[in-house]
Every structure is written in C-alpha cells, then in structure tokens.
Scaffold this motif. Structure first.
Motif, PDB file in Angstrom:
ATOM      1  N   LEU A   1    -147.424  40.088 -83.190  1.00 42.39           N
ATOM      2  CA  LEU A   1    -147.027  39.071 -84.163  1.00 42.39           C
ATOM      3  C   LEU A   1    -145.961  38.140 -83.602  1.00 42.39           C
ATOM      4  N   MET A   2    -145.081  38.673 -82.766  1.00 38.92           N
ATOM      5  CA  MET A   2    -144.061  37.828 -82.135  1.00 38.92           C
ATOM      6  C   MET A   2    -144.724  36.837 -81.185  1.00 38.92           C
ATOM      7  N   ARG A   3    -145.697  37.302 -80.428  1.00 42.00           N
ATOM      8  CA  ARG A   3    -146.395  36.413 -79.490  1.00 42.00           C
ATOM      9  C   ARG A   3    -147.190  35.337 -80.219  1.00 42.00           C
ATOM     10  N   GLN A   4    -147.567  35.588 -81.467  1.00 44.16           N
ATOM     11  CA  GLN A   4    -148.259  34.597 -82.284  1.00 44.16           C
ATOM     12  C   GLN A   4    -147.282  33.642 -82.977  1.00 44.16           C
ATOM     13  N   GLY A   5    -145.997  33.940 -82.881  1.00 43.94           N
ATOM     14  CA  GLY A   5    -144.990  33.097 -83.533  1.00 43.94           C
ATOM     15  C   GLY A   5    -144.809  33.418 -85.005  1.00 43.94           C
ATOM     16  N   ARG A   6    -145.287  34.583 -85.469  1.00 47.48           N
ATOM     17  CA  ARG A   6    -145.213  34.949 -86.877  1.00 47.48           C
ATOM     18  C   ARG A   6    -144.083  35.908 -87.193  1.00 47.48           C
ATOM     19  N   LEU A   7    -143.400  36.426 -86.161  1.00 49.01           N
ATOM     20  CA  LEU A   7    -142.362  37.430 -86.339  1.00 49.01           C
ATOM     21  C   LEU A   7    -141.386  37.309 -85.177  1.00 49.01           C
ATOM     22  N   THR A   8    -140.153  37.712 -85.401  1.00 50.21           N
ATOM     23  CA  THR A   8    -139.170  37.753 -84.326  1.00 50.21           C
ATOM     24  C   THR A   8    -138.648  39.177 -84.208  1.00 50.21           C
ATOM     25  N   ILE A   9    -138.626  39.673 -82.975  1.00 51.22           N
ATOM     26  CA  ILE A   9    -138.046  40.976 -82.687  1.00 51.22           C
ATOM     27  C   ILE A   9    -136.645  40.721 -82.161  1.00 51.22           C
ATOM     28  N   THR A  10    -135.665  41.397 -82.749  1.00 50.67           N
ATOM     29  CA  THR A  10    -134.280  41.184 -82.323  1.00 50.67           C
ATOM     30  C   THR A  10    -133.648  42.490 -81.862  1.00 50.67           C
ATOM     31  N   LYS A  11    -132.637  42.326 -81.043  1.00 51.79           N
ATOM     32  CA  LYS A  11    -131.798  43.429 -80.595  1.00 51.79           C
ATOM     33  C   LYS A  11    -130.367  42.906 -80.653  1.00 51.79           C
ATOM     34  N   LYS A  12    -129.528  43.589 -81.386  1.00 49.94           N
ATOM     35  CA  LYS A  12    -128.147  43.154 -81.617  1.00 49.94           C
ATOM     36  C   LYS A  12    -128.095  41.727 -82.160  1.00 49.94           C
ATOM     37  N   GLY A  13    -129.068  41.389 -83.023  1.00 51.76           N
ATOM     38  CA  GLY A  13    -129.091  40.088 -83.684  1.00 51.76           C
ATOM     39  C   GLY A  13    -129.675  38.949 -82.875  1.00 51.76           C
ATOM     40  N   LYS A  14    -130.030  39.192 -81.634  1.00 55.83           N
ATOM     41  CA  LYS A  14    -130.572  38.135 -80.766  1.00 55.83           C
ATOM     42  C   LYS A  14    -132.056  38.388 -80.498  1.00 55.83           C
ATOM     43  N   PRO A  15    -132.881  37.336 -80.483  1.00 59.83           N
ATOM     44  CA  PRO A  15    -134.301  37.526 -80.157  1.00 59.83           C
ATOM     45  C   PRO A  15    -134.457  38.109 -78.752  1.00 59.83           C
ATOM     46  N   VAL A  16    -135.434  38.998 -78.606  1.00 62.15           N
ATOM     47  CA  VAL A  16    -135.678  39.636 -77.314  1.00 62.15           C
ATOM     48  C   VAL A  16    -136.801  38.924 -76.570  1.00 62.15           C
ATOM     49  N   ASP A  17    -136.859  39.153 -75.264  1.00 65.49           N
ATOM     50  CA  ASP A  17    -137.970  38.688 -74.453  1.00 65.49           C
ATOM     51  C   ASP A  17    -139.145  39.603 -74.752  1.00 65.49           C
ATOM     52  N   PRO A  18    -140.281  39.072 -75.232  1.00 68.73           N
ATOM     53  CA  PRO A  18    -141.396  39.944 -75.601  1.00 68.73           C
ATOM     54  C   PRO A  18    -142.009  40.693 -74.420  1.00 68.73           C
ATOM     55  N   ASN A  19    -141.707  40.270 -73.219  1.00 73.45           N
ATOM     56  CA  ASN A  19    -142.255  40.929 -72.039  1.00 73.45           C
ATOM     57  C   ASN A  19    -141.344  42.003 -71.462  1.00 73.45           C
ATOM     58  N   ALA A  20    -140.115  42.084 -71.948  1.00 74.20           N
ATOM     59  CA  ALA A  20    -139.169  43.043 -71.371  1.00 74.20           C
ATOM     60  C   ALA A  20    -138.106  43.434 -72.389  1.00 74.20           C
ATOM     61  N   PHE A  21    -138.438  44.384 -73.230  1.00 70.41           N
ATOM     62  CA  PHE A  21    -137.431  44.904 -74.156  1.00 70.41           C
ATOM     63  C   PHE A  21    -137.685  46.382 -74.377  1.00 70.41           C
ATOM     64  N   LYS A  22    -136.625  47.074 -74.717  1.00 69.29           N
ATOM     65  CA  LYS A  22    -136.736  48.490 -75.056  1.00 69.29           C
ATOM     66  C   LYS A  22    -135.555  48.853 -75.933  1.00 69.29           C
ATOM     67  N   GLY A  23    -135.613  50.034 -76.495  1.00 67.59           N
ATOM     68  CA  GLY A  23    -134.508  50.489 -77.320  1.00 67.59           C
ATOM     69  C   GLY A  23    -134.650  50.119 -78.783  1.00 67.59           C
ATOM     70  N   VAL A  24    -133.533  50.130 -79.483  1.00 69.30           N
ATOM     71  CA  VAL A  24    -133.493  49.885 -80.920  1.00 69.30           C
ATOM     72  C   VAL A  24    -133.708  48.397 -81.184  1.00 69.30           C
ATOM     73  N   ILE A  25    -134.678  48.106 -82.053  1.00 74.28           N
ATOM     74  CA  ILE A  25    -134.992  46.718 -82.392  1.00 74.28           C
ATOM     75  C   ILE A  25    -135.038  46.557 -83.900  1.00 74.28           C
ATOM     76  N   ARG A  26    -135.067  45.305 -84.334  1.00 71.24           N
ATOM     77  CA  ARG A  26    -135.245  44.969 -85.741  1.00 71.24           C
ATOM     78  C   ARG A  26    -136.267  43.842 -85.810  1.00 71.24           C
ATOM     79  N   LEU A  27    -136.844  43.655 -86.997  1.00 75.20           N
ATOM     80  CA  LEU A  27    -137.878  42.646 -87.202  1.00 75.20           C
ATOM     81  C   LEU A  27    -137.437  41.682 -88.287  1.00 75.20           C
ATOM     82  N   ARG A  28    -137.699  40.389 -88.060  1.00 80.49           N
ATOM     83  CA  ARG A  28    -137.385  39.382 -89.078  1.00 80.49           C
ATOM     84  C   ARG A  28    -138.346  38.223 -88.953  1.00 80.49           C
ATOM     85  N   TYR A  29    -138.321  37.359 -89.985  1.00 83.42           N
ATOM     86  CA  TYR A  29    -139.124  36.147 -89.919  1.00 83.42           C
ATOM     87  C   TYR A  29    -138.555  35.245 -88.824  1.00 83.42           C
TER      88      TYR A  29
END
Length: 106
Positions: free
Chosen positions: A54-82
C-alpha cells in the motif's frame, strides 16, 4: 473484492483519523489482533507486507519514530498512517514506468 488485511488497516485508520489529515497512526499489531486475536503474531508478516504494498501504491505511509521509512530498507517497530499529498506523489513517481508499446508481441 478487497483484501481483509487491507480493509482492516483502513478501518483502523478511519476510526482514529476519519479525514486522513491529522497524521495519527496505528500499530500493525492492532490490525493483526483484529483479524486473529488468538494468533495475531502469525498475521504480522502479512500485515507488514500489505502495508508495504500500500505504501508503494501511495495509499499508506509507514513510519518509524514519526518519519516515513524507505520502503526498500526498513526493519523494527513501525506505525501506519494515511500519506500526505507529497508522500503520495513521491510514491507514485517512484513506481516503474508502464510500458504501453510492447514490440515483442507484434
């Protein structure tokens, strides 16, 4: 027909941020627990995978510590938002171009 994981993600987001403009986020575990309360840990990879798509489609943002993550390189605790309008535009611009003229089948 919509995927149940996708539906659960957007239902949870809509409950806390109905207009999608407050920047509020949810934990992927909330979605997993809503879908399979007894074995929600097994759902986590599927929820994260759906969120990534969904992030790659532009429909969702994955964040870590409040900042959007790189969809190709992330791990650990994440959150989801519009996504914001800028995040949606960036996700769509990063998609590979669609080839409409394919000479291989001519």
């Amino acid at each position: 027909m919509s995927d149940p994981i996708e539906t659960a993600i957007f239902e949870k987001l809509s409950a806390i941020d109905p207009k999608g403009d407050n920047g509020k986020s949810i934990e992927p575990a909330e979605v997993a627990k809503a879908l399979q309360p007894e074995q929600w840990q097994r759902m986590m990879p599927k929820v994260r995978g759906m969120a990534l798509g969904l992030m790659r489609q532009g429909r969702l943002t994955i964040t870590k510590k409040g900042k959007p993550v790189d969809p190709n390189a992330f791990k650990g605790v994440i959150r989801l938002r519009y996504p914001t309008a800028d995040e949606t535009a960036a996700a769509l611009a990063a998609r590979p171009p669609v080839v409409t003229d394919d000479d291989d089948f001519a």
